[in-house]
Design a protein around this motif. Structure first.
Motif, PDB file in Angstrom:
ATOM      1  N   THR A  30     -44.320  21.543 -42.835  1.00 60.08           N
ATOM      2  CA  THR A  30     -45.271  20.709 -42.592  1.00 60.08           C
ATOM      3  C   THR A  30     -46.388  21.322 -41.496  1.00 60.08           C
ATOM      4  N   GLY A  31     -45.707  22.547 -40.470  1.00 64.44           N
ATOM      5  CA  GLY A  31     -46.556  22.937 -39.637  1.00 64.44           C
ATOM      6  C   GLY A  31     -47.672  23.810 -40.285  1.00 64.44           C
ATOM      7  N   TYR A  34     -50.846  21.713 -40.889  1.00 60.00           N
ATOM      8  CA  TYR A  34     -51.518  21.609 -39.771  1.00 60.00           C
ATOM      9  C   TYR A  34     -52.439  22.908 -39.357  1.00 60.00           C
ATOM     10  N   ARG A  35     -51.629  24.043 -39.527  1.00 61.90           N
ATOM     11  CA  ARG A  35     -52.259  25.242 -39.345  1.00 61.90           C
ATOM     12  C   ARG A  35     -53.575  25.452 -40.403  1.00 61.90           C
ATOM     13  N   ARG A  90     -51.260  32.270 -39.115  1.00 62.92           N
ATOM     14  CA  ARG A  90     -50.388  32.507 -38.171  1.00 62.92           C
ATOM     15  C   ARG A  90     -51.052  33.395 -37.082  1.00 62.92           C
ATOM     16  N   VAL A  98     -54.036  24.645 -32.894  1.00 60.69           N
ATOM     17  CA  VAL A  98     -53.337  23.696 -33.719  1.00 60.69           C
ATOM     18  C   VAL A  98     -52.948  22.546 -33.050  1.00 60.69           C
ATOM     19  N   SER A  99     -52.451  22.844 -31.882  1.00 62.75           N
ATOM     20  CA  SER A  99     -52.006  21.627 -31.213  1.00 62.75           C
ATOM     21  C   SER A  99     -53.020  20.490 -30.931  1.00 62.75           C
ATOM     22  N   SER A 102     -53.858  18.651 -34.303  1.00 61.24           N
ATOM     23  CA  SER A 102     -52.525  18.043 -34.709  1.00 61.24           C
ATOM     24  C   SER A 102     -52.079  16.544 -33.928  1.00 61.24           C
ATOM     25  N   ARG A 108     -53.114  13.301 -38.841  1.00 58.69           N
ATOM     26  CA  ARG A 108     -51.860  13.232 -38.938  1.00 58.69           C
ATOM     27  C   ARG A 108     -51.542  12.228 -40.281  1.00 58.69           C
ATOM     28  N   GLY A 128     -40.484  20.738 -39.231  1.00 57.33           N
ATOM     29  CA  GLY A 128     -41.830  20.356 -38.518  1.00 57.33           C
ATOM     30  C   GLY A 128     -41.460  19.907 -37.316  1.00 57.33           C
ATOM     31  N   ARG A 129     -42.070  18.729 -36.658  1.00 58.26           N
ATOM     32  CA  ARG A 129     -41.886  18.318 -35.435  1.00 58.26           C
ATOM     33  C   ARG A 129     -41.512  16.849 -35.637  1.00 58.26           C
ATOM     34  N   ASP A 130     -42.083  16.074 -36.567  1.00 59.06           N
ATOM     35  CA  ASP A 130     -41.784  14.503 -36.926  1.00 59.06           C
ATOM     36  C   ASP A 130     -41.528  14.345 -38.227  1.00 59.06           C
ATOM     37  N   ARG A 200     -47.729  24.785 -25.655  1.00 55.49           N
ATOM     38  CA  ARG A 200     -47.667  24.155 -27.093  1.00 55.49           C
ATOM     39  C   ARG A 200     -46.622  22.885 -26.815  1.00 55.49           C
ATOM     40  N   ASP A 204     -47.110  19.260 -27.611  1.00 56.65           N
ATOM     41  CA  ASP A 204     -46.840  18.576 -28.866  1.00 56.65           C
ATOM     42  C   ASP A 204     -45.686  17.332 -28.496  1.00 56.65           C
ATOM     43  N   ARG A 207     -47.923  14.302 -26.810  1.00 57.43           N
ATOM     44  CA  ARG A 207     -49.348  13.680 -27.590  1.00 57.43           C
ATOM     45  C   ARG A 207     -48.664  12.083 -27.801  1.00 57.43           C
TER      46      ARG A 207
END
Ligand code: DC
Length: 249
Positions: A30-31, A34-35, A90, A98-99, A102, A108, A128-130, A200, A204, A207
């Motif tokens: 998923t990252g 966003y990238r 990358r 990216v932060s 996103s 999102r 990912g994160r979420d 980051r 992250d 937010r």
């Protein structure tokens, strides 16, 4: 679906890809969405602090199906309007921006819809994160993978310096091995990466929309002193306990 969330450099990508390969499942990064969206925003020249304009750029790409994830664990990547941008996303311009991109709620919303379509109802490992908290709250297995900040920075620095030596490194002659500001010096790279990771992580996790946090039912794994093999074995064991082995016979 198995979800693997956690901060940068915890080993999510390596582990998720290998678990997906072992199960014959799809791998969804998923990252990378966003990238890729961030790269589109940078290419459009949109100021990062103009949230409505950032959201409009991303909405337009998603609407024209211009952002496509490849989900085979052996050939994962992302295309933007038909161009393979897997390497470019990358690099540091995207990593630095990216932060901010996103954190925009409309970004999102658009990308979570795209991620859910890529994940499908079954047979995917998504990182990912979420992902466990927001994208797939009913996932079969949820993992929260963490590691000590210095270990994460050292791993990421390895990725970064490998990228530098492959593409941008100056010839080693003429470099002063004692120059603390030599951007190719390993300690210098680790320190810079550690500072960027901390920035980051803070952004992250704090937010307002879908911050990085473990799902209540997530299994926490601390990879500080574990090899990738050990983490993969642990996640596969969780999958078997959850019934995946029964389904595969
Ligand atoms: O995993 P990564 O470093 O490629 O992720 C890049 C950025 O994307 C990260 O700084 C935060 C954001 N991200 C996010 O907000 N939600 C996700 N599910 C995945 C990544």
């Amino acid at each position: 679906v198995i979800t693997v969330d956690g901060p940068s450099g915890s080993g999510k990508s390596t582990v998720s890809r290998r678990v997906a390969a072992a199960l014959g499942w799809r791998y969804v990064d998923t990252g990378a969405t966003y990238r890729a969206a961030t790269l589109a925003v940078l290419r459009a020249g949109t100021p990062l602090d103009d949230a409505p304009a950032v959201a409009a750029v991303v909405a337009a790409i998603v609407e024209r199906s211009g952002l496509v994830l490849r989900t085979s664990p052996d050939d994962a990547g992302v295309c933007l309007d038909g161009e393979d941008v897997s390497a470019e996303i990358r690099r540091s311009p995207v990593t630095s921006a990216v932060s901010a991109v996103s954190a925009v709620p409309e970004v999102r919303r658009a990308l979570v819809a795209l991620q859910r379509a890529a994940i499908g109802a079954t047979g995917a490992v998504a990182e990912g994160r979420d992902v466990g908290t927001v994208v797939v709250p009913d996932a079969l297995v949820k993992v929260y993978l963490d590691a000590d900040t210095q270990v994460r920075a050292a791993r990421r620095a390895g990725d970064v310096s490998a990228g530098v030596s492959a593409s941008e490194s100056a010839p080693s002659e003429g470099r002063d091995p004692n120059d603390p500001n030599d951007p190719h010096d390993v300690q210098h790279v680790v320190a810079a990466v550690a500072a960027d990771l901390a920035r980051r992580d803070r952004f992250d996790s704090t937010r307002a929309d879908s911050p990085l946090r473990p799902a209540t039912e997530a299994v926490h794994l601390d990879a500080t002193a574990m090899t990738a093999d050990e983490v993969v074995a642990e996640v596969l064991q969780l999958a078997v306990v959850a019934g995946v082995g029964v389904v595969r016979g």
